[in-house]
Design a protein around this motif. Sequence first.
Motif, PDB file in Angstrom:
ATOM      1  N   ALA A  34      22.561  20.773   9.972  1.00 29.72           N
ATOM      2  CA  ALA A  34      23.544  21.493  10.788  1.00 29.72           C
ATOM      3  C   ALA A  34      24.693  20.534  11.065  1.00 29.72           C
ATOM      4  N   VAL A  35      25.884  21.102  11.268  1.00 28.21           N
ATOM      5  CA  VAL A  35      27.045  20.255  11.550  1.00 28.21           C
ATOM      6  C   VAL A  35      27.508  20.477  12.983  1.00 28.21           C
ATOM      7  N   ALA A  36      27.516  19.396  13.745  1.00 27.70           N
ATOM      8  CA  ALA A  36      28.004  19.440  15.123  1.00 27.70           C
ATOM      9  C   ALA A  36      29.399  18.828  15.134  1.00 27.70           C
ATOM     10  N   GLN A  37      30.403  19.669  15.114  1.00 28.92           N
ATOM     11  CA  GLN A  37      31.793  19.201  15.065  1.00 28.92           C
ATOM     12  C   GLN A  37      32.569  19.588  16.326  1.00 28.92           C
ATOM     13  N   THR A  38      32.341  20.805  16.821  1.00 30.93           N
ATOM     14  CA  THR A  38      33.150  21.309  17.936  1.00 30.93           C
ATOM     15  C   THR A  38      32.755  20.639  19.253  1.00 30.93           C
ATOM     16  N   ASP A  39      33.662  19.827  19.788  1.00 32.80           N
ATOM     17  CA  ASP A  39      33.397  19.189  21.082  1.00 32.80           C
ATOM     18  C   ASP A  39      33.608  20.195  22.211  1.00 32.80           C
ATOM     19  N   VAL A  40      33.047  19.901  23.369  1.00 31.85           N
ATOM     20  CA  VAL A  40      33.280  20.816  24.497  1.00 31.85           C
ATOM     21  C   VAL A  40      34.738  20.747  24.960  1.00 31.85           C
ATOM     22  N   LYS A  41      35.368  19.615  24.780  1.00 31.77           N
ATOM     23  CA  LYS A  41      36.833  19.454  24.836  1.00 31.77           C
ATOM     24  C   LYS A  41      37.500  19.387  26.210  1.00 31.77           C
ATOM     25  N   GLY A  42      36.953  20.041  27.226  1.00 36.07           N
ATOM     26  CA  GLY A  42      37.596  19.952  28.544  1.00 36.07           C
ATOM     27  C   GLY A  42      38.995  20.525  28.539  1.00 36.07           C
ATOM     28  N   ASN A  43      39.954  19.783  29.093  1.00 33.29           N
ATOM     29  CA  ASN A  43      41.343  20.245  29.163  1.00 33.29           C
ATOM     30  C   ASN A  43      41.964  20.200  27.768  1.00 33.29           C
ATOM     31  N   ARG A  44      42.250  21.377  27.227  1.00 37.31           N
ATOM     32  CA  ARG A  44      42.759  21.472  25.842  1.00 37.31           C
ATOM     33  C   ARG A  44      44.122  20.831  25.661  1.00 37.31           C
ATOM     34  N   ALA A  45      44.877  20.665  26.743  1.00 39.48           N
ATOM     35  CA  ALA A  45      46.218  20.077  26.619  1.00 39.48           C
ATOM     36  C   ALA A  45      46.155  18.551  26.532  1.00 39.48           C
ATOM     37  N   ILE A  75      29.449  21.993  20.918  1.00 33.79           N
ATOM     38  CA  ILE A  75      29.043  23.383  21.190  1.00 33.79           C
ATOM     39  C   ILE A  75      28.963  24.195  19.913  1.00 33.79           C
ATOM     40  N   HIS A  76      28.293  25.350  20.026  1.00 27.60           N
ATOM     41  CA  HIS A  76      28.175  26.322  18.916  1.00 27.60           C
ATOM     42  C   HIS A  76      27.583  25.685  17.666  1.00 27.60           C
ATOM     43  N   THR A  77      26.591  24.829  17.798  1.00 30.01           N
ATOM     44  CA  THR A  77      26.023  24.206  16.603  1.00 30.01           C
ATOM     45  C   THR A  77      25.071  25.203  15.924  1.00 30.01           C
ATOM     46  N   THR A  78      25.584  25.863  14.889  1.00 29.03           N
ATOM     47  CA  THR A  78      24.785  26.872  14.203  1.00 29.03           C
ATOM     48  C   THR A  78      23.557  26.237  13.565  1.00 29.03           C
ATOM     49  N   GLN A  79      22.391  26.787  13.851  1.00 26.90           N
ATOM     50  CA  GLN A  79      21.094  26.362  13.296  1.00 26.90           C
ATOM     51  C   GLN A  79      20.701  24.932  13.676  1.00 26.90           C
ATOM     52  N   PRO A  90      34.281  14.306  13.633  1.00 28.19           N
ATOM     53  CA  PRO A  90      35.341  14.467  14.631  1.00 28.19           C
ATOM     54  C   PRO A  90      35.931  15.880  14.551  1.00 28.19           C
ATOM     55  N   TYR A  91      36.411  16.356  15.696  1.00 26.65           N
ATOM     56  CA  TYR A  91      36.895  17.739  15.769  1.00 26.65           C
ATOM     57  C   TYR A  91      38.382  17.867  15.465  1.00 26.65           C
ATOM     58  N   ARG A  92      39.127  16.771  15.622  1.00 24.14           N
ATOM     59  CA  ARG A  92      40.590  16.904  15.569  1.00 24.14           C
ATOM     60  C   ARG A  92      41.238  15.599  15.097  1.00 24.14           C
TER      61      ARG A  92
HETATM   62  C1  LIG Z   1      29.679  32.151  15.108  1.00 24.72           C
HETATM   63  C2  LIG Z   1      30.200  30.752  15.319  1.00 24.72           C
HETATM   64  C3  LIG Z   1      29.556  29.706  14.674  1.00 24.72           C
HETATM   65  C4  LIG Z   1      30.010  28.394  14.840  1.00 24.72           C
HETATM   66  N1  LIG Z   1      29.341  27.384  14.225  1.00 24.72           N
HETATM   67  C5  LIG Z   1      29.704  26.100  14.460  1.00 24.72           C
HETATM   68  C6  LIG Z   1      28.938  25.007  13.914  1.00 24.72           C
HETATM   69  O1  LIG Z   1      27.933  25.200  13.205  1.00 24.72           O
HETATM   70  N2  LIG Z   1      29.333  23.746  14.205  1.00 24.72           N
HETATM   71  C7  LIG Z   1      30.419  23.488  14.980  1.00 24.72           C
HETATM   72  O2  LIG Z   1      30.731  22.317  15.185  1.00 24.72           O
HETATM   73  N3  LIG Z   1      31.177  24.491  15.520  1.00 24.72           N
HETATM   74  C8  LIG Z   1      30.835  25.796  15.277  1.00 24.72           C
HETATM   75  N4  LIG Z   1      31.571  26.829  15.840  1.00 24.72           N
HETATM   76  C9  LIG Z   1      32.675  26.480  16.744  1.00 24.72           C
HETATM   77  C10 LIG Z   1      34.042  26.901  16.307  1.00 24.72           C
HETATM   78  O3  LIG Z   1      34.540  26.069  15.309  1.00 24.72           O
HETATM   79  C11 LIG Z   1      34.886  26.872  17.599  1.00 24.72           C
HETATM   80  O4  LIG Z   1      34.481  27.972  18.369  1.00 24.72           O
HETATM   81  C12 LIG Z   1      36.341  26.921  17.351  1.00 24.72           C
HETATM   82  O5  LIG Z   1      36.763  25.720  16.744  1.00 24.72           O
HETATM   83  C13 LIG Z   1      37.142  27.152  18.635  1.00 24.72           C
HETATM   84  O6  LIG Z   1      36.763  26.270  19.657  1.00 24.72           O
HETATM   85  P1  LIG Z   1      36.436  26.838  21.114  1.00 24.72           P
HETATM   86  O7  LIG Z   1      35.395  27.914  21.001  1.00 24.72           O
HETATM   87  O8  LIG Z   1      36.152  25.684  22.017  1.00 24.72           O
HETATM   88  O9  LIG Z   1      37.765  27.545  21.584  1.00 24.72           O
HETATM   89  P2  LIG Z   1      39.062  26.851  22.198  1.00 24.72           P
HETATM   90  O10 LIG Z   1      39.502  25.706  21.376  1.00 24.72           O
HETATM   91  O11 LIG Z   1      38.847  26.606  23.650  1.00 24.72           O
HETATM   92  O12 LIG Z   1      40.078  28.016  22.040  1.00 24.72           O
HETATM   93  C14 LIG Z   1      40.156  29.085  22.993  1.00 24.72           C
HETATM   94  C15 LIG Z   1      41.580  29.559  23.031  1.00 24.72           C
HETATM   95  O13 LIG Z   1      42.452  28.522  23.527  1.00 24.72           O
HETATM   96  C16 LIG Z   1      43.469  28.238  22.572  1.00 24.72           C
HETATM   97  N5  LIG Z   1      43.760  26.797  22.565  1.00 24.72           N
HETATM   98  C17 LIG Z   1      42.855  25.794  22.386  1.00 24.72           C
HETATM   99  N6  LIG Z   1      43.473  24.588  22.463  1.00 24.72           N
HETATM  100  C18 LIG Z   1      44.777  24.841  22.690  1.00 24.72           C
HETATM  101  C19 LIG Z   1      45.904  24.007  22.865  1.00 24.72           C
HETATM  102  N7  LIG Z   1      45.823  22.669  22.827  1.00 24.72           N
HETATM  103  N8  LIG Z   1      47.099  24.613  23.072  1.00 24.72           N
HETATM  104  C20 LIG Z   1      47.203  25.967  23.128  1.00 24.72           C
HETATM  105  N9  LIG Z   1      46.144  26.799  22.950  1.00 24.72           N
HETATM  106  C21 LIG Z   1      44.950  26.263  22.750  1.00 24.72           C
HETATM  107  C22 LIG Z   1      42.922  28.701  21.228  1.00 24.72           C
HETATM  108  O14 LIG Z   1      43.923  29.003  20.283  1.00 24.72           O
HETATM  109  C23 LIG Z   1      42.138  29.951  21.644  1.00 24.72           C
HETATM  110  O15 LIG Z   1      42.969  31.069  21.779  1.00 24.72           O
HETATM  111  C24 LIG Z   1      31.149  28.132  15.683  1.00 24.72           C
HETATM  112  C25 LIG Z   1      31.780  29.195  16.320  1.00 24.72           C
HETATM  113  C26 LIG Z   1      31.330  30.489  16.161  1.00 24.72           C
HETATM  114  C27 LIG Z   1      32.051  31.602  16.881  1.00 24.72           C
END
Ligand SMILES: Cc1cc2nc3c(=O)[nH]c(=O)nc-3n(C[C@H](O)[C@H](O)[C@H](O)COP(=O)(O)OP(=O)(O)OC[C@H]3O[C@@H](n4cnc5c(N)ncnc54)[C@H](O)[C@@H]3O)c2cc1C
Length: 266
Positions: A34-45, A75-79, A90-92
């Motif tokens: 499984a790939v864990a890439q998406t961080d919880v991120k906190g304040n997106r700005a 978050i959202h680490t599929t499987q 890294p996510y970004r």
């Molecule tokens: C079914 C499913 C399976 C997934 N599987 C995996 C997986 O196996 N491994 C993994 O690592 N990830 C996985 N993901 C995660 C997926 O890649 C993230 O959900 C996606 O990258 C968006 O991140 P987020 O959910 O935190 O949303 P956010 O980044 O919080 O986005 C929410 C909203 O805020 C906006 N936004 C965010 N940042 C900014 C900014 N700086 N400026 C302006 N607007 C902003 C976005 O455009 C969006 O409209 C999965 C997601 C889903 C739905």
Amino acid sequence: MIIARKVDRKYGTNYYDRVMKYYEYVVKNDLAIAVAQTDVKGNRAKRPHEQEDKDMYLRVVEVRDDGIVVNGAKIHTTQGPVANEIIVLPYRAMVEGDRDYAVAFAVPANAKGLKFIVRPVLEYDGNPNAVNSASRFEVESLTIFDHVFVPWDRVFLFREWDLAGQLAWTFATYHRFTAISYRAATANLYLGAALYAARANGIENAPHVRDWLVQMIMYKEIMRMGAMAAALEPWIDEGIAIPNPVYTNVSKLYANAHFIDVVHGS
Ligand SMILES: Cc1cc2nc3c(=O)[nH]c(=O)nc-3n(C[C@H](O)[C@H](O)[C@H](O)COP(=O)(O)OP(=O)(O)OC[C@H]3O[C@@H](n4cnc5c(N)ncnc54)[C@H](O)[C@@H]3O)c2cc1C
């Protein structure tokens, strides 16, 4: 493999050898990843190092002779909970201040300090509305790294912040390519379900029902065409084929925008 070669060339590291050794280990033992890439991120700005809580993006908290120790949550680490191995990326894109967040590695899913918080699995408990059967479902998790140790031979990026964005982007392109490929198959399931439902009700020839079925067929075939075009016109980087990013991204955006139509039709 692509990014490891680039980092090695720029920094004189030996990531490519580590990646290949790991790759052979995974193939030989037929491991699920499984790939864990998406961080919880906190304040997106804010960038990773600007976050009030320093663990909003996964980071290196200790460097030892035999490896590194990491903290953070993905978050959202599929499987993730049912995989043998977790690859962390890294996510970004990052800046120099984010050095400690520019890290990629692999750990066994039962590594000490690694915790999975799994969402409820309705399919497992028997969701009567699920199109996918109870034996073919996905789980996902909040994946917490609480001082997880990673030996050096499993570290594939370490503080080379300027390549973090390219690693994130390259993986995402392959990932989106898999998405457009499986969505054609998923749409086929919904199409079959819709057709059976229409037949059971004796309405499969009603014009509005046929229109919905045609919409679903169009979605399915557009996904298939997008995947085929992306595969047949790849970009080549470091001698490795990357699915055509333009076709992949256009198809993925189309997939997201129109998937609700498929569900609606079904
Ligand atoms: C079914 C499913 C399976 C997934 N599987 C995996 C997986 O196996 N491994 C993994 O690592 N990830 C996985 N993901 C995660 C997926 O890649 C993230 O959900 C996606 O990258 C968006 O991140 P987020 O959910 O935190 O949303 P956010 O980044 O919080 O986005 C929410 C909203 O805020 C906006 N936004 C965010 N940042 C900014 C900014 N700086 N400026 C302006 N607007 C902003 C976005 O455009 C969006 O409209 C999965 C997601 C889903 C739905």
